[in-house]
Design a protein around this motif. Structure first.
Motif, PDB file in Angstrom:
ATOM      1  N   UNK A  24    -133.760  30.295 -13.444  1.00 37.34           N
ATOM      2  CA  UNK A  24    -133.640  28.943 -14.007  1.00 37.34           C
ATOM      3  C   UNK A  24    -133.537  27.883 -12.922  1.00 37.34           C
ATOM      4  N   UNK A  25    -133.197  28.291 -11.688  1.00 38.47           N
ATOM      5  CA  UNK A  25    -133.130  27.385 -10.527  1.00 38.47           C
ATOM      6  C   UNK A  25    -134.189  27.749  -9.497  1.00 38.47           C
ATOM      7  N   UNK A  26    -135.254  28.448  -9.930  1.00 38.96           N
ATOM      8  CA  UNK A  26    -136.291  28.933  -9.026  1.00 38.96           C
ATOM      9  C   UNK A  26    -135.677  29.732  -7.874  1.00 38.96           C
ATOM     10  N   UNK A  27    -134.603  30.467  -8.206  1.00 32.98           N
ATOM     11  CA  UNK A  27    -133.892  31.322  -7.251  1.00 32.98           C
ATOM     12  C   UNK A  27    -133.370  30.556  -6.040  1.00 32.98           C
ATOM     13  N   UNK A  28    -133.023  29.279  -6.270  1.00 39.95           N
ATOM     14  CA  UNK A  28    -132.372  28.513  -5.198  1.00 39.95           C
ATOM     15  C   UNK A  28    -131.106  29.234  -4.767  1.00 39.95           C
ATOM     16  N   UNK A  29    -130.802  29.115  -3.493  1.00 49.84           N
ATOM     17  CA  UNK A  29    -129.776  29.955  -2.873  1.00 49.84           C
ATOM     18  C   UNK A  29    -128.559  29.136  -2.448  1.00 49.84           C
ATOM     19  N   UNK A  30    -127.511  29.092  -3.273  1.00 50.52           N
ATOM     20  CA  UNK A  30    -126.261  28.466  -2.846  1.00 50.52           C
ATOM     21  C   UNK A  30    -125.524  29.399  -1.879  1.00 50.52           C
ATOM     22  N   UNK A  31    -124.483  28.923  -1.232  1.00 49.50           N
ATOM     23  CA  UNK A  31    -123.738  29.800  -0.327  1.00 49.50           C
ATOM     24  C   UNK A  31    -123.285  31.093  -0.982  1.00 49.50           C
ATOM     25  N   UNK A  32    -122.928  31.050  -2.275  1.00 48.32           N
ATOM     26  CA  UNK A  32    -122.485  32.266  -2.959  1.00 48.32           C
ATOM     27  C   UNK A  32    -123.584  33.320  -2.994  1.00 48.32           C
ATOM     28  N   UNK A  33    -124.847  32.899  -3.151  1.00 50.78           N
ATOM     29  CA  UNK A  33    -125.943  33.860  -3.139  1.00 50.78           C
ATOM     30  C   UNK A  33    -126.138  34.424  -1.737  1.00 50.78           C
ATOM     31  N   UNK A  34    -126.053  33.575  -0.732  1.00 52.32           N
ATOM     32  CA  UNK A  34    -126.164  34.065   0.644  1.00 52.32           C
ATOM     33  C   UNK A  34    -125.094  35.111   0.928  1.00 52.32           C
ATOM     34  N   UNK A  35    -123.890  34.863   0.440  1.00 53.31           N
ATOM     35  CA  UNK A  35    -122.810  35.841   0.628  1.00 53.31           C
ATOM     36  C   UNK A  35    -123.123  37.148  -0.088  1.00 53.31           C
ATOM     37  N   UNK A  36    -123.730  37.045  -1.283  1.00 49.84           N
ATOM     38  CA  UNK A  36    -124.076  38.262  -2.018  1.00 49.84           C
ATOM     39  C   UNK A  36    -125.214  39.025  -1.346  1.00 49.84           C
ATOM     40  N   UNK A  37    -126.185  38.304  -0.789  1.00 48.14           N
ATOM     41  CA  UNK A  37    -127.250  38.981  -0.053  1.00 48.14           C
ATOM     42  C   UNK A  37    -126.656  39.733   1.135  1.00 48.14           C
TER      43      UNK A  37
END
Length: 263
Positions: A24-37
């Motif tokens: 829904x956000x075109x897989x935009x990456x907030x800091x939380x996603x970077x941490x999960x990666x």
């Protein structure tokens, strides 16, 4: 493998598949996603190859300026940008770049900003014809990050890196292949199968030898010849002591295809 809020991490045989999952956000990456990666990279177990792609019609449209669920994690102001880069994005990129198993990225749609850096950290970067790579920081008065100033000139040369960063132009799949930015461009409907086949082939390879190849290639970008020769000799010592090297020698003598087990 753990459950994640912004990703899906799945396993198919020896291949781990990491899907950026905020369509829904075109897989935009907030800091939380970077941490999960970053966490997912440490959660691969004994996987012998990693495939990264995006859910829906984008690979990753860049850092999420809205910050996702937590507005306190939005990227606003130079000091905040510095902090989230150092705490979240930079550790993620370093972990991805230095991962000792082969990484394949399947670029569907835009790979912009930090998404461009994630995509180009793959050892094999496969893009669909509608996929594109974009460094749009110049359009908002910012400086490219995520290691792009290091990665881009090493892949496509200084002139093309300067064009991407200073003009903010989209580089679509076919051109990206032509200028050496990526491994291969394919038809959109062939992207998943092509990337998956490469990941499966790599996962069936001599994992220890592939790890040394990867390390030598990347370190070789910044060392002299004598250092590279020493790295190769050390790599040959380590790989040559592996079970896969024994199997490789036996299969050659027996005129059959080797069966590597990653040991």
């Amino acid at each position: 493998m753990a459950d994640y809020e912004t990703l899906r991490l799945e396993r198919s045989g020896d291949v781990a598949r990491l899907t950026l999952n905020r369509p829904e956000r075109l897989n935009a990456c907030p800091p939380a996603m970077a941490d999960e990666i970053f966490a997912a990279i440490r959660d691969l177990g004994d996987a012998r190859a990693l495939l990264i792609t995006g859910e829906g019609r984008a690979f990753c449209s860049g850092a999420d300026l809205a910050g996702g669920r937590d507005s306190s994690q939005s990227i606003s102001g130079g000091d905040r940008s510095y902090t989230v880069l150092q705490q979240s994005y930079n550790p993620m990129m370093a972990a991805l770049w230095n991962l000792p198993i082969p990484v394949v990225t399947a670029v569907n749609g835009p790979a912009a900003g930090i998404g461009c850096s994630i995509a180009l950290a793959g050892d094999f970067v496969i893009a669909g014809k509608s996929g594109y790579f974009l460094q749009a920081f110049v359009n908002i008065g910012l400086v490219p990050d995520g290691g792009s100033s290091w990665i881009l000139p090493r892949l496509a040369g200084l002139a093309q890196a300067t064009r991407m960063m200073m003009l903010g132009e989209r580089i679509y799949g076919e051109e990206a292949e032509r200028i050496g930015l990526i491994t291969k461009c394919v038809e959109d409907d062939a992207l998943a199968s092509e990337a998956g086949a490469i990941a499966q082939r790599l996962a069936a390879g001599p994992t220890k030898a592939l790890a040394r190849m990867k390390a030598n290639l990347r370190q070789g970008l910044q060392c002299d010849l004598n250092t590279a020769l020493m790295m190769e000799a050390e790599g040959q010592r380590l790989a040559g002591s592996s079970e896969d090297a024994v199997e490789g020698g036996k299969s050659f003598l027996e005129k059959r295809k080797p069966v590597f087990k990653g040991r």
